[in-house]
Design a protein around this motif. Structure first.
Motif, PDB file in Angstrom:
ATOM      1  N   LEU A 328       0.820  -1.207   0.000  1.00 41.97           N
ATOM      2  CA  LEU A 328       0.000   0.000   0.000  1.00 41.97           C
ATOM      3  C   LEU A 328       0.855   1.258   0.000  1.00 41.97           C
ATOM      4  O   LEU A 328       0.489   2.272  -0.606  1.00 41.97           O
ATOM      5  CB  LEU A 328      -0.947   0.001   1.198  1.00 41.97           C
ATOM      6  N   SER A 329       2.003   1.208   0.646  1.00 43.94           N
ATOM      7  CA  SER A 329       2.922   2.345   0.613  1.00 43.94           C
ATOM      8  C   SER A 329       3.377   2.624  -0.815  1.00 43.94           C
ATOM      9  O   SER A 329       3.457   3.778  -1.260  1.00 43.94           O
ATOM     10  CB  SER A 329       4.130   2.058   1.514  1.00 43.94           C
ATOM     11  N   TRP A 330       3.661   1.544  -1.553  1.00 51.28           N
ATOM     12  CA  TRP A 330       4.058   1.676  -2.957  1.00 51.28           C
ATOM     13  C   TRP A 330       2.901   2.209  -3.797  1.00 51.28           C
ATOM     14  O   TRP A 330       3.072   3.142  -4.601  1.00 51.28           O
ATOM     15  CB  TRP A 330       4.527   0.318  -3.466  1.00 51.28           C
ATOM     16  N   LEU A 331       1.715   1.652  -3.628  1.00 48.57           N
ATOM     17  CA  LEU A 331       0.560   2.110  -4.394  1.00 48.57           C
ATOM     18  C   LEU A 331       0.271   3.589  -4.172  1.00 48.57           C
ATOM     19  O   LEU A 331      -0.167   4.300  -5.086  1.00 48.57           O
ATOM     20  CB  LEU A 331      -0.686   1.301  -4.018  1.00 48.57           C
ATOM     21  N   ASN A 332       0.534   4.077  -2.965  1.00 50.90           N
ATOM     22  CA  ASN A 332       0.224   5.469  -2.632  1.00 50.90           C
ATOM     23  C   ASN A 332       1.384   6.419  -2.877  1.00 50.90           C
ATOM     24  O   ASN A 332       1.296   7.602  -2.524  1.00 50.90           O
ATOM     25  CB  ASN A 332      -0.243   5.566  -1.181  1.00 50.90           C
ATOM     26  N   GLY A 333       2.456   5.925  -3.494  1.00 56.04           N
ATOM     27  CA  GLY A 333       3.525   6.809  -3.926  1.00 56.04           C
ATOM     28  C   GLY A 333       4.543   7.172  -2.872  1.00 56.04           C
ATOM     29  O   GLY A 333       5.386   8.054  -3.098  1.00 56.04           O
ATOM     30  N   TYR A 334       4.517   6.491  -1.710  1.00 61.72           N
ATOM     31  CA  TYR A 334       5.503   6.786  -0.677  1.00 61.72           C
ATOM     32  C   TYR A 334       6.853   6.146  -0.975  1.00 61.72           C
ATOM     33  O   TYR A 334       7.856   6.512  -0.358  1.00 61.72           O
ATOM     34  CB  TYR A 334       5.004   6.320   0.693  1.00 61.72           C
ATOM     35  N   GLN A 335       6.894   5.191  -1.876  1.00 62.96           N
ATOM     36  CA  GLN A 335       8.145   4.580  -2.293  1.00 62.96           C
ATOM     37  C   GLN A 335       8.045   4.231  -3.765  1.00 62.96           C
ATOM     38  O   GLN A 335       6.946   4.020  -4.296  1.00 62.96           O
ATOM     39  CB  GLN A 335       8.468   3.353  -1.448  1.00 62.96           C
ATOM     40  N   ALA A 336       9.192   4.172  -4.410  1.00 61.10           N
ATOM     41  CA  ALA A 336       9.227   4.041  -5.870  1.00 61.10           C
ATOM     42  C   ALA A 336       9.180   2.603  -6.338  1.00 61.10           C
ATOM     43  O   ALA A 336       9.143   2.354  -7.543  1.00 61.10           O
ATOM     44  CB  ALA A 336      10.489   4.713  -6.405  1.00 61.10           C
ATOM     45  N   HIS A 337       9.180   1.644  -5.438  1.00 61.55           N
ATOM     46  CA  HIS A 337       9.279   0.234  -5.803  1.00 61.55           C
ATOM     47  C   HIS A 337       8.560  -0.615  -4.767  1.00 61.55           C
ATOM     48  O   HIS A 337       8.212  -0.140  -3.687  1.00 61.55           O
ATOM     49  CB  HIS A 337      10.754  -0.188  -5.870  1.00 61.55           C
ATOM     50  N   PHE A 338       8.385  -1.881  -5.120  1.00 60.79           N
ATOM     51  CA  PHE A 338       7.790  -2.838  -4.187  1.00 60.79           C
ATOM     52  C   PHE A 338       8.794  -3.961  -3.940  1.00 60.79           C
ATOM     53  O   PHE A 338       8.576  -5.109  -4.298  1.00 60.79           O
ATOM     54  CB  PHE A 338       6.469  -3.368  -4.743  1.00 60.79           C
ATOM     55  N   ILE A 339       9.916  -3.589  -3.343  1.00 61.45           N
ATOM     56  CA  ILE A 339      10.970  -4.534  -2.976  1.00 61.45           C
ATOM     57  C   ILE A 339      11.178  -4.421  -1.476  1.00 61.45           C
ATOM     58  O   ILE A 339      11.335  -3.313  -0.942  1.00 61.45           O
ATOM     59  CB  ILE A 339      12.284  -4.240  -3.708  1.00 61.45           C
ATOM     60  N   MET A 340      11.194  -5.540  -0.781  1.00 65.41           N
ATOM     61  CA  MET A 340      11.335  -5.548   0.668  1.00 65.41           C
ATOM     62  C   MET A 340      12.630  -6.245   1.074  1.00 65.41           C
ATOM     63  O   MET A 340      13.242  -6.951   0.260  1.00 65.41           O
ATOM     64  CB  MET A 340      10.129  -6.249   1.303  1.00 65.41           C
ATOM     65  N   PRO A 341      13.080  -6.052   2.319  1.00 64.72           N
ATOM     66  CA  PRO A 341      14.299  -6.740   2.776  1.00 64.72           C
ATOM     67  C   PRO A 341      14.206  -8.238   2.531  1.00 64.72           C
ATOM     68  O   PRO A 341      13.207  -8.879   2.865  1.00 64.72           O
ATOM     69  CB  PRO A 341      14.357  -6.411   4.269  1.00 64.72           C
ATOM     70  N   ALA A 342      15.256  -8.783   1.925  1.00 64.69           N
ATOM     71  CA  ALA A 342      15.350 -10.222   1.640  1.00 64.69           C
ATOM     72  C   ALA A 342      14.203 -10.721   0.762  1.00 64.69           C
ATOM     73  O   ALA A 342      13.832 -11.875   0.813  1.00 64.69           O
ATOM     74  CB  ALA A 342      15.438 -11.032   2.932  1.00 64.69           C
ATOM     75  N   GLY A 343      13.635  -9.839  -0.059  1.00 64.76           N
ATOM     76  CA  GLY A 343      12.580 -10.255  -0.975  1.00 64.76           C
ATOM     77  C   GLY A 343      11.299 -10.668  -0.302  1.00 64.76           C
ATOM     78  O   GLY A 343      10.542 -11.503  -0.823  1.00 64.76           O
ATOM     79  N   PHE A 344      10.979 -10.050   0.839  1.00 63.35           N
ATOM     80  CA  PHE A 344       9.829 -10.468   1.636  1.00 63.35           C
ATOM     81  C   PHE A 344       8.500 -10.259   0.909  1.00 63.35           C
ATOM     82  O   PHE A 344       7.488 -10.850   1.281  1.00 63.35           O
ATOM     83  CB  PHE A 344       9.840  -9.713   2.965  1.00 63.35           C
ATOM     84  N   GLN A 345       8.495  -9.442  -0.148  1.00 61.04           N
ATOM     85  CA  GLN A 345       7.250  -9.253  -0.898  1.00 61.04           C
ATOM     86  C   GLN A 345       6.746 -10.560  -1.506  1.00 61.04           C
ATOM     87  O   GLN A 345       5.556 -10.701  -1.815  1.00 61.04           O
ATOM     88  CB  GLN A 345       7.429  -8.195  -1.989  1.00 61.04           C
TER      89      GLN A 345
END
Length: 385
Positions: A328-345
């Motif tokens: 949701l942070s990515w969808l709302n423009g707070y971050q430029a990507h959807f990558i999490m520590p150690a690929g947790f996404q």
């Protein structure tokens, strides 16, 4: 766009286009509200993400926190939402705390920030005595207090790993509570969030655990700000908070039943220390504003649509909820990507993310619909949709 459904179909979906606009509350809130915020990775700097410290995008991480503060919310920093115990080590967490506290001091609203102190910088196999666990906690507590943060005494896997008796818990917590510079927040995290914490407080019997914790608090209630309970059991929380000494808050960590718990039962109510509040900040802030005005109908009208969203994000296995928060942070423009520590996404599937997208839109929480739609389409294309 076409979104996958739980029954394996692709169904056309059109966005509502009616988002809440983030803003500061116009009145003082009648509930204390901490949002537990996540850490934004820097995928361009991450190397060997499974074996080394995570690379953090500090600008994006702090920008996200600024957005929460601008809406009148406090911050629970370096907690389980930030991947403590699942990707973010203590050295990274300590830098996060230092940077956050500096940013909080510079913020015009002077937001409240409480920070998680645990034992995760020491290997579990070395924490086999009360003295060893206490020393580990003190290491982190001293660093947090030096930075100016309030202590949240996070639940430690060290106790359950050594099958600690209630006496061991009492020895450690009594020293930590009495020795803290300011009143602390205790932290009771259920095994649905972390299976390694089953039997916390030295008993698998919930009644015995309740009695132990309440007795611990009653020994020095002036040094306990409150206790966060994350057991996803509304009836238990309501009964527990009714037994707390005057002045000691119950901070709900129940991401399934928070609306009713915060509203209260007429005699008692819960405050909030919630991971979901970071994802639903506009609704949370504006609902709490309504509650402060005794407008209970608007409070529920704003929060009720967020509950299905939260239940989807925190669905079993609950410990993977962090992926939905970052999504949701990515969808709302707070971050430029959807990558999490150690690929947790990768801990959640595309149908889950499609459900989160729909429910967030219905709850008016996709604050930039154009960006959200474009990014959802990008994720769908990566899955062949």
């Amino acid at each position: 766009m076409r979104l996958p459904t739980d029954d394996g179909k692709l169904v056309a979906y059109g966005m509502s286009g009616d988002p809440l606009i983030p803003r500061a509350p116009e009145v003082a809130l009648s509930r204390t509200a901490f949002a537990a915020a996540h850490v934004v990775s820097d995928p361009l700097k991450d190397r060997n993400p499974w074996d080394t410290r995570p690379a953090v995008d500090w600008d994006a991480t702090l920008h996200f926190r600024q957005g929460l503060w601008d809406q009148g919310l406090g911050l629970a920093e370096a907690m389980d939402t930030a991947q403590r115990g699942m990707g973010v080590d203590w050295e990274t967490a300590r830098e996060l705390i230092d940077r956050t506290m500096a940013a909080a001091r510079a913020h015009p609203l002077k937001p409240r920030v409480a920070c998680g102190a645990g034992t995760d910088h020491r290997p579990l196999e070395t924490l086999i005595t009360a003295a060893g666990i206490l020393r580990a906690y003190v290491d982190q507590a001293e660093a947090i207090e030096a930075a100016g943060g309030q202590l949240i005494l996070m639940a430690s896997r060290a106790f359950t790993a050594m099958h600690a008796s209630p006496d061991v818990y009492h020895t450690v917590y009594r020293s930590l509570i009495d020795g803290a510079a300011e009143p602390v927040i205790l932290h009771w995290l259920g095994d649905m969030f972390d299976p390694a914490l089953a039997g916390y407080w030295g008993s698998t019997d919930i009644g015995a655990a309740n009695d132990f914790v309440l007795g611990l608090i009653a020994e020095n209630p002036a040094k306990v700000d409150g206790i966060k309970i994350s057991l996803l059991d509304q009836a238990h929380e309501e009964a527990f908070r009714a037994r707390l000494p005057d002045g000691v808050r119950l901070y709900t960590g129940d991401d399934f039943n928070y609306a009713d718990l915060i509203a209260g039962d007429g005699a008692h109510y819960s405050h909030a220390l919630l991971g979901i509040f970071a994802a639903i900040a506009p609704a949370a802030s504006q609902a709490l504003e309504a509650l402060a005005r005794d407008d209970v109908a608007t409070f529920h009208a704003l929060l009720a649509p967020t509950v299905p969203l939260s239940r989807e994000i925190f669905r079993p296995p609950t410990r993977f909820y962090k992926a939905g928060i970052a999504f949701l942070s990515w969808l709302n423009g707070y971050q430029a990507h959807f990558i999490m520590p150690a690929g947790f996404q990768s801990s959640r599937d595309i149908t889950h993310y499609a459900n989160v997208f729909r429910l967030a839109d219905e709850a008016r929480l996709l604050t930039r619909p154009d960006i959200a739609e474009d990014r959802m389409k990008t994720l769908l294309s990566l899955h062949g949709i």
